[in-house]
Design a protein around this motif. Structure first.
Motif, mmCIF file in Angstrom:
data_model
loop_
_atom_site.group_PDB
_atom_site.id
_atom_site.type_symbol
_atom_site.label_atom_id
_atom_site.label_comp_id
_atom_site.label_asym_id
_atom_site.label_seq_id
_atom_site.Cartn_x
_atom_site.Cartn_y
_atom_site.Cartn_z
ATOM 1 N N PHE A 1 -40.430 -50.192 23.361
ATOM 2 C CA PHE A 1 -39.617 -51.155 24.527
ATOM 3 C C PHE A 1 -39.409 -50.171 25.809
ATOM 4 N N LYS A 2 -39.671 -49.097 25.964
ATOM 5 C CA LYS A 2 -39.118 -48.146 27.108
ATOM 6 C C LYS A 2 -39.759 -48.878 28.498
ATOM 7 N N PRO A 3 -41.062 -49.399 28.552
ATOM 8 C CA PRO A 3 -41.477 -50.058 29.640
ATOM 9 C C PRO A 3 -40.564 -51.056 30.208
ATOM 10 N N ILE A 4 -40.136 -51.666 29.391
ATOM 11 C CA ILE A 4 -39.290 -52.894 29.743
ATOM 12 C C ILE A 4 -37.881 -52.447 30.206
ATOM 13 N N ARG A 5 -37.375 -52.567 31.299
ATOM 14 C CA ARG A 5 -36.096 -52.003 31.815
ATOM 15 C C ARG A 5 -34.993 -53.166 31.409
ATOM 16 N N GLY A 6 -33.799 -52.592 30.991
ATOM 17 C CA GLY A 6 -32.590 -53.352 30.670
ATOM 18 C C GLY A 6 -32.743 -54.393 29.576
ATOM 19 N N ASN A 7 -32.325 -55.639 29.700
ATOM 20 C CA ASN A 7 -32.634 -56.462 28.734
ATOM 21 C C ASN A 7 -32.042 -56.157 27.237
ATOM 22 N N PHE A 8 -30.981 -55.499 27.380
ATOM 23 C CA PHE A 8 -30.574 -54.933 26.019
ATOM 24 C C PHE A 8 -30.250 -56.039 24.982
ATOM 25 N N ASN A 9 -29.598 -57.048 25.499
ATOM 26 C CA ASN A 9 -29.226 -58.134 24.308
ATOM 27 C C ASN A 9 -30.596 -58.564 23.800
ATOM 28 N N ALA A 10 -31.708 -58.835 24.385
ATOM 29 C CA ALA A 10 -32.905 -59.178 23.777
ATOM 30 C C ALA A 10 -33.715 -58.288 23.056
ATOM 31 N N LYS A 11 -33.526 -57.147 23.429
ATOM 32 C CA LYS A 11 -34.129 -56.060 22.669
ATOM 33 C C LYS A 11 -33.246 -55.783 21.470
ATOM 34 N N ALA A 12 -32.339 -56.118 21.505
ATOM 35 C CA ALA A 12 -31.080 -55.670 20.174
ATOM 36 C C ALA A 12 -31.567 -56.781 19.179
ATOM 37 N N ALA A 13 -31.546 -58.046 19.728
ATOM 38 C CA ALA A 13 -31.900 -58.934 18.760
ATOM 39 C C ALA A 13 -32.979 -59.050 17.722
ATOM 40 N N LEU A 14 -34.107 -58.340 18.584
ATOM 41 C CA LEU A 14 -35.558 -58.411 17.735
ATOM 42 C C LEU A 14 -35.410 -56.959 17.037
ATOM 43 N N GLU A 15 -34.748 -55.928 17.749
ATOM 44 C CA GLU A 15 -34.716 -54.821 16.820
ATOM 45 C C GLU A 15 -33.969 -54.874 15.751
ATOM 46 N N CYS A 16 -32.714 -55.521 15.732
ATOM 47 C CA CYS A 16 -31.735 -55.721 14.534
ATOM 48 C C CYS A 16 -32.420 -56.509 13.277
ATOM 49 N N ALA A 17 -33.188 -57.341 13.900
ATOM 50 C CA ALA A 17 -34.142 -58.134 12.873
ATOM 51 C C ALA A 17 -35.090 -57.348 12.011
ATOM 52 N N ILE A 18 -35.680 -56.442 12.791
ATOM 53 C CA ILE A 18 -36.792 -55.312 12.077
ATOM 54 C C ILE A 18 -35.791 -54.357 11.353
ATOM 55 N N TRP A 19 -34.770 -53.858 11.630
ATOM 56 C CA TRP A 19 -33.833 -52.957 10.760
ATOM 57 C C TRP A 19 -33.702 -53.749 9.576
ATOM 58 N N ASP A 20 -33.222 -55.001 9.759
ATOM 59 C CA ASP A 20 -32.791 -55.876 8.604
ATOM 60 C C ASP A 20 -34.034 -56.010 7.476
ATOM 61 N N LEU A 21 -35.277 -56.212 8.084
ATOM 62 C CA LEU A 21 -36.479 -56.304 7.283
ATOM 63 C C LEU A 21 -36.902 -54.932 6.599
ATOM 64 N N TYR A 22 -36.798 -53.766 7.312
ATOM 65 C CA TYR A 22 -36.731 -52.337 7.053
ATOM 66 C C TYR A 22 -35.994 -52.142 5.689
ATOM 67 N N ALA A 23 -34.541 -52.583 5.880
ATOM 68 C CA ALA A 23 -33.725 -52.234 4.825
ATOM 69 C C ALA A 23 -33.967 -52.907 3.422
ATOM 70 N N LYS A 24 -34.421 -54.338 3.717
ATOM 71 C CA LYS A 24 -34.883 -54.986 2.449
ATOM 72 C C LYS A 24 -35.994 -54.346 1.776
#
Length: 368
Positions: free
Chosen positions: A91-114
């Motif tokens: 996601f580094k090329p995309i500046r800011g937009n932390f809320n949007a990044k977090a929503a998707l990243e958290c979903a992938i963390w949840d999937l990874y843990a499962k």
């Protein structure tokens, strides 16, 4: 992880009670829910914390949907991911937009843990099996109503009270609260309502033994906060100013704060949250997890990060029934004598209530 598809849902939920801060009043909450489906049949879930107006930060529910649809999801589907730590770099090329990044990243963390068949808290390095719960009290119509509300929350067992303040709703209010509740852990959250011209005014708070005053100055400042902290005995806690581990390092080195509030959405996800945690551990800076009026999925991620050792102060992770008539997870988050016990199931440990989610969904889109 082999991702099969990603589903975005725009949902809307009514708050049980209006919530007022120095920047406005919320009566309901729009969310973008993110579901990441793997080829093995598992799903990971995330939740955007943005609201419909850019008054907490520059992001909104609509801009989150745009960023997720047009930029972030295509980056994720472009090639396989081995570990969620890779996402921040992608996601580094995309500046800011932390809320949007977090929503998707958290979903992938949840999937990874499962996929690991482990609780997300354990995957992140959490060490707690229960967390202390604080509560945030919005600005009320009168000081009497504020005192009655605090009395009720203390009876329910909350371990810390945070009150929203602003000019003309601050010193006298804190004095009244301390008069009635002299020994409770108490903090004041200013949501950027003051300037350096208010130093002498804010110094009056020092006599009331507050745990902290949160983000008294501008949302993008760490310089003036250092000047203010040098004049206050009360610890300053930074919230809106901290978007990364580098922000935390600089603020600590400058002496801008003595405590840091971590919000997963504000910093772009769990990977950056872990880095901020490590910076605070290294510098002996206590932490706590702030709230953004999350529904159950976002709340579950907050519980997981709060299980880390340096989250030593009660956070704003009140149970589901504090905010919603019905939450979007099963079972709902519940508090017992001021504590929430962490779920032991894989991933976030709660099951999305698909029937309730479908009822609340305004529109959705699937990406392959």
């Amino acid at each position: 992880m082999e991702i099969k598809s990603i589903v975005l849902r725009h949902i809307k939920m009514d708050l049980l009670n209006p919530f007022t801060t120095s920047v406005g009043t919320e009566y309901d909450k729009d969310f973008v829910l993110v579901e990441v489906k793997s080829k093995t049949g598992l799903s990971g879930w995330g939740e955007s914390v943005s609201i419909i107006e850019p008054i907490y930060n520059e992001e909104t529910t609509k801009t989150n949907w745009h960023m997720l649809s047009d930029f972030l999801i295509p980056l994720i589907l472009k090639e396989p991911i081995q570990h969620p730590h890779e996402i921040a770099e992608r996601f580094k090329p995309i500046r800011g937009n932390f809320n949007a990044k977090a929503a998707l990243e958290c979903a992938i963390w949840d999937l990874y843990a499962k996929e690991q068949n482990l609780p997300l808290a354990k995957v992140l390095g959490g060490v707690k099996d229960k967390i202390e719960v604080g509560v945030s009290v919005g600005i009320q119509e009168s000081e009497y109503l504020m005192l009655k509300q605090i009395e009720g929350y203390l009876a329910e067992g909350y371990k810390r009270i945070k009150v929203k303040i602003k000019p003309d709703w601050d010193i006298h209010l804190i004095k009244l609260i301390r008069g009635q509740f002299p020994d409770i852990p108490l903090m004041a959250d200013a949501n950027c309502a003051y300037t350096l011209d208010d130093i002498e005014h804010l110094q009056q708070l020092d006599q009331y033994n507050l745990t902290m005053i949160e983000q008294p100055l501008a949302h993008d400042d760490i310089i003036d906060h250092a000047k203010l902290q040098a004049k206050l005995q009360t610890p300053i806690c930074l919230d809106e100013s901290i978007h990364s581990a580098e922000d935390a390092r600089k603020a600590i080195e400058l002496g801008s704060c003595k405590i840091i509030n971590l919000k997963i959405g504000r910093v772009g996800g769990l990977t950056e949250s872990l880095k901020i945690h490590d910076v605070c551990v290294k510098n002996d800076i206590p932490m706590w997890c702030g709230g953004m009026l999350e529904a159950g999925i976002g709340r579950a991620h907050n519980l997981a990060i709060t299980s880390l050792a340096n989250f030593s102060l009660p956070g704003d992770t009140a149970p589901s029934a504090h905010y919603w008539k019905a939450d979007i997870i099963q079972p709902e988050v519940k508090m017992n004598k001021g504590y929430i016990h962490l779920p032991q199931g894989a991933g976030i440990g709660f099951e999305p209530n698909i029937e309730e989610i479908n009822e609340l969904t305004l529109f959705s889109k699937t990406f392959y």
